[in-house]
Design an enzyme around this catalytic site. Structure first.
Site, PDB file in Angstrom:
ATOM      1  N   CYS A  89      14.180  -3.320  -5.740  1.00 16.31           N
ATOM      2  CA  CYS A  89      14.510  -2.339  -4.698  1.00 16.31           C
ATOM      3  C   CYS A  89      13.293  -2.075  -3.806  1.00 16.31           C
ATOM      4  CB  CYS A  89      15.067  -1.063  -5.320  1.00 16.31           C
ATOM      5  SG  CYS A  89      16.028  -0.068  -4.137  1.00 16.31           S
ATOM      6  N   HIS A 175      19.587  -3.131  -8.768  1.00 18.47           N
ATOM      7  CA  HIS A 175      18.969  -2.607  -9.993  1.00 18.47           C
ATOM      8  C   HIS A 175      19.701  -3.116 -11.236  1.00 18.47           C
ATOM      9  CE1 HIS A 175      16.160   0.356  -8.249  1.00 18.47           C
ATOM     10  NE2 HIS A 175      17.067   0.513  -7.314  1.00 18.47           N
ATOM     11  N   GLU A 177      18.298  -3.425 -14.097  1.00 17.06           N
ATOM     12  CA  GLU A 177      17.531  -2.943 -15.246  1.00 17.06           C
ATOM     13  C   GLU A 177      17.995  -1.595 -15.788  1.00 17.06           C
ATOM     14  OE1 GLU A 177      15.665  -0.576 -11.935  1.00 17.06           O
ATOM     15  OE2 GLU A 177      16.739  -2.461 -12.152  1.00 17.06           O
TER      16      GLU A 177
END
Length: 232
Positions: A89, A175, A177
């Site tokens: 990001c 994202h 993660e």
């Protein structure tokens, strides 16, 4: 063990499930909270891996957030010397800027889980584990693809979602993660943004519970595909 340094901008936007993957690959992880922790003494070449995480500011806002200038210097030096960098990001946007590509507001905000469209090409297999799997998007800025980089993915809202520069620099706008538990910090930390966008946190929570386990497995495969040849 190999070493991984993570530039963290807000406490709840951390490595998430990526930490487990890095540990399994033999990396010892260390955070540097760059807005409040001095890192001018860091040797940009010392760590085996640099991870630049997300945050709710613009990659072009050095005048407001001066620490970004030092981050950009650090990223540029690693990229120039072929040292592995992973950007997520804001981190991906900073990588783009370090490579002289533009980062600017999109005019819309992309928040929520939706799938990627992977780009055919030489490196199309790198993100293949994420194919048809909704990933978490949370951004209002967009990076241009740097000259010499391979465009890897797009979404319905944003055409540039990932790029690979040489073999050693991987940038992800989305994202992968974030775990279901980790998302709870986001829902509190970004409560004002969600309210302004008219997004119900309960919907994101349900989506995270549904997709996060598969995302953790897919992210592990992506990072292993990318890092293992570099480490070798």
């Amino acid at each position: 063990m190999k070493t991984a340094v993570a530039f963290r901008h807000v406490p709840f936007e951390d490595l998430g499930t990526l930490a487990d993957t890095l540990h399994s690959l033999g990396y010892e992880c260390r955070y540097i909270d760059t807005p409040v922790e001095s890192f001018a003494h860091l040797d940009p070449q010392a760590a085996d891996l640099l991870v630049v995480l997300g945050g709710p500011i613009g990659a072009y806002q050095q005048a407001i957030y001066p620490f970004l200038s030092e981050e950009l210097r650090h990223i540029r030096e690693r990229l120039a010397h072929g040292k592995p960098v992973l950007g997520i990001c804001l981190g991906a946007q900073l990588m783009a800027r370090a490579l002289e590509a533009e980062v600017a507001p999109m005019g819309v905000t992309e928040i929520g889980y939706s799938p990627l469209t992977l780009t055919p090409g030489e490196h199309s297999d790198l993100l293949a584990p994420l194919a048809d799997l909704p990933v978490l998007h949370w951004h209002g800025d967009r990076f241009a693809i740097p000259q010499g980089a391979s465009h890897l993915a797009r979404s319905a809202v944003c055409d540039n979602q990932a790029f690979l520069y040489a073999p050693h620099a991987l940038a992800l706008q989305f994202h992968p993660e974030v775990s279901a538990i980790g998302l709870e910090g986001w829902l509190v930390g970004h409560a004002s943004e969600l309210s302004h966008a008219g997004i119900d946190p309960r919907q994101l929570r349900e989506q995270a519970a549904q997709y996060s386990p598969a995302l953790a497995r897919a992210l592990s495969q992506v990072i292993s595909r990318w890092l293992t040849p570099l480490a070798g």
